[in-house]
Design a protein around this motif. Structure first.
Motif, mmCIF file in Angstrom:
data_model
loop_
_atom_site.group_PDB
_atom_site.id
_atom_site.type_symbol
_atom_site.label_atom_id
_atom_site.label_comp_id
_atom_site.label_asym_id
_atom_site.label_seq_id
_atom_site.Cartn_x
_atom_site.Cartn_y
_atom_site.Cartn_z
ATOM 1 N N MET A 69 0.822 -1.208 0.000
ATOM 2 C CA MET A 69 0.000 0.000 0.000
ATOM 3 C C MET A 69 0.861 1.265 0.000
ATOM 4 S SD MET A 69 -3.214 -0.657 -0.234
ATOM 5 C CE MET A 69 -4.349 -2.039 -0.068
ATOM 6 N N MET A 70 2.036 1.201 0.623
ATOM 7 C CA MET A 70 2.933 2.355 0.565
ATOM 8 C C MET A 70 3.413 2.575 -0.872
ATOM 9 S SD MET A 70 5.114 2.666 4.061
ATOM 10 C CE MET A 70 4.248 3.062 5.590
ATOM 11 N N LEU A 81 9.704 4.288 3.873
ATOM 12 C CA LEU A 81 10.216 2.961 3.492
ATOM 13 C C LEU A 81 11.431 3.023 2.558
ATOM 14 C CD1 LEU A 81 9.476 -0.054 3.920
ATOM 15 C CD2 LEU A 81 8.162 0.089 1.796
ATOM 16 N N ILE A 82 12.424 2.156 2.867
ATOM 17 C CA ILE A 82 13.594 1.990 2.000
ATOM 18 C C ILE A 82 13.619 0.595 1.386
ATOM 19 C CG2 ILE A 82 16.123 1.915 1.901
ATOM 20 C CD1 ILE A 82 16.168 3.855 4.294
ATOM 21 N N ALA A 83 13.409 -0.446 2.205
ATOM 22 C CA ALA A 83 13.552 -1.824 1.721
ATOM 23 C C ALA A 83 12.726 -2.790 2.572
ATOM 24 C CB ALA A 83 15.025 -2.242 1.748
ATOM 25 N N THR A 84 12.458 -3.976 2.014
ATOM 26 C CA THR A 84 11.762 -5.047 2.749
ATOM 27 C C THR A 84 12.540 -6.358 2.545
ATOM 28 O OG1 THR A 84 10.315 -5.393 0.842
ATOM 29 C CG2 THR A 84 9.482 -4.008 2.606
ATOM 30 N N PRO A 85 13.622 -6.548 3.302
ATOM 31 C CA PRO A 85 14.491 -7.707 3.088
ATOM 32 C C PRO A 85 13.940 -9.034 3.603
ATOM 33 C CG PRO A 85 15.274 -6.448 4.954
ATOM 34 C CD PRO A 85 14.139 -5.666 4.367
ATOM 35 N N ASP A 86 12.823 -8.994 4.320
ATOM 36 C CA ASP A 86 12.225 -10.207 4.885
ATOM 37 C C ASP A 86 10.711 -10.002 4.906
ATOM 38 O OD1 ASP A 86 12.833 -12.758 6.837
ATOM 39 O OD2 ASP A 86 11.092 -11.625 7.552
ATOM 40 N N ILE A 91 12.446 -1.744 6.388
ATOM 41 C CA ILE A 91 13.566 -0.878 6.773
ATOM 42 C C ILE A 91 13.327 0.494 6.160
ATOM 43 C CG2 ILE A 91 16.052 -0.474 6.524
ATOM 44 C CD1 ILE A 91 16.469 -3.482 6.640
ATOM 45 N N GLY A 92 13.515 1.523 6.979
ATOM 46 C CA GLY A 92 13.245 2.857 6.465
ATOM 47 C C GLY A 92 13.988 3.940 7.218
ATOM 48 N N HIS A 93 13.602 5.178 6.917
ATOM 49 C CA HIS A 93 14.251 6.347 7.513
ATOM 50 C C HIS A 93 13.741 6.563 8.940
ATOM 51 C CE1 HIS A 93 15.901 7.479 3.615
ATOM 52 N NE2 HIS A 93 14.703 7.296 3.089
ATOM 53 N N ILE A 217 4.365 6.742 8.108
ATOM 54 C CA ILE A 217 5.142 5.675 8.747
ATOM 55 C C ILE A 217 4.197 4.546 9.161
ATOM 56 C CG2 ILE A 217 6.928 7.264 9.564
ATOM 57 C CD1 ILE A 217 5.656 7.148 12.358
ATOM 58 N N ASP A 218 4.786 3.473 9.677
ATOM 59 C CA ASP A 218 4.020 2.362 10.246
ATOM 60 C C ASP A 218 3.153 1.691 9.181
ATOM 61 O OD1 ASP A 218 3.555 0.686 12.390
ATOM 62 O OD2 ASP A 218 1.947 1.885 13.219
#
Length: 318
Positions: A69-70, A81-86, A91-93, A217-218
């Protein structure tokens, strides 16, 4: 023997780690260089109380809906948001969160309906018309903010005027939060309609980055933060005074209410059997597939904490 491992607590120590914050559902690790690692646990919260057992795949579902949704709203509102490794990790700011949740309601349901039934015709300083029925559509969506609670505390309704008078948010920033909230709700309504759903109400949380940018966020548009109705049959059910068919966490709240629990002092959380836990997990999977239109792929839950740690450290050292 229970079939799946769940994440009910984490205790990681990542390279450059500077802080740890544990919310009702998410665990947030602050790293150097203003990077945040947010882990969506399988904890279940209702009436601002964390239930004693985790729900298999719940964290994965919430994280994956939120990150999708982001991506679907980043053209109208910037996000952290920066990344979703899992599957369970975003992972974000690092941001300074605003201490209010921006709740927006298109329909009179849930908390708003309960307050209305109790005789209140004003919610968070917003007047509600006489003669409305539960689940009726508001003439215009209303914003009913809440103060953000620490773990175990209750969120509290608060008016725009009170937020400004108490200096919780500046007038300039609050106007941005309102503008973003309405834009996100409009986009969320469009995304829901494409899936045959009505976005009934939801909440958004915002923060400010080190350079002063206000970002989302969130979570966003997940079944924990939002309520959805099925569009098909909505009008007919309203006319007949029937309950709406919905996608949200409301089914958990209703189960708790039927077992004499609403998070009030002296009340005890009812027993959550293996069968009930798995039924909740299945409902969350149904929610995911209905909201996203995609088949849910269960992540490997063997050694789930090891998996998460390895994927995060792999991203950090890439």
């Amino acid at each position: 023997m229970f079939l799946f491992d769940t994440i009910t607590d984490t205790n990681f120590n990542f390279p450059g780690q500077q802080s740890v914050y544990k919310g009702k559902v998410r665990e947030v690790y602050g790293l150097e260089n203003d990077v945040l690692v947010m882990i969506a646990s399988d904890r279940l919260s209702a009436f601002d109380v964390v239930m004693p057992r985790g729900i298999p795949f719940k964290g994965q579902i919430l994280n994956q809906i939120a990150t999708k949704m982001m991506a679907a709203t980043e053209d109208i509102v910037p996000n952290w948001l920066i990344a979703t490794p899992d599957p369970n990790v975003a992972i974000g700011h690092n941001c300074e969160p605003f201490k209010v949740e921006m709740v927006i309601r298109g329909y009179m349901s849930g908390h708003a309906a309960r307050e209305y039934k109790a005789g209140k015709r004003e919610l968070c300083g917003v007047s509600i018309p006489e003669g409305m029925k539960e689940n009726d559509k508001f003439p215009t969506p209303i914003i009913t903010p809440a103060t953000k609670a620490e773990m175990g505390d209750h969120d509290e309704d608060i008016s725009r005027e009170n937020i400004l008078a108490r200096g919780i948010v500046s007038k300039e920033d609050y106007e941005v939060l309102e503008k973003y909230t309405r834009a996100l709700f409009e986009r969320g309504t469009q995304l829901a309609a494409a899936r045959g759903l009505i976005l009934v109400d939801t909440k958004y949380e915002f923060g400010k980055t080190a350079n002063g940018t206000i970002v989302l966020i969130d979570e966003i548009h997940t079944p924990d933060s939002s309520r959805y109705f099925y569009a098909d049959g909505y009008e007919e059910r309203q006319q007949k005074g029937e309950a709406q068919k919905q996608l949200s966490k409301e089914f958990v709240r209703q189960w708790l209410i039927s077992n004499n629990f609403q998070g009030l002092e002296g009340q005890t959380v009812p027993e959550m059997t293996d069968e009930y836990i798995l039924s909740v997990s299945e409902r969350y999977i149904e929610l995911y597939e209905q909201i996203t239109g995609e088949e849910f792929e269960k992540a490997d839950t063997n050694n789930i904490l090891d998996r998460i740690e390895q994927n995060i450290e792999g991203w950090l050292t890439r």
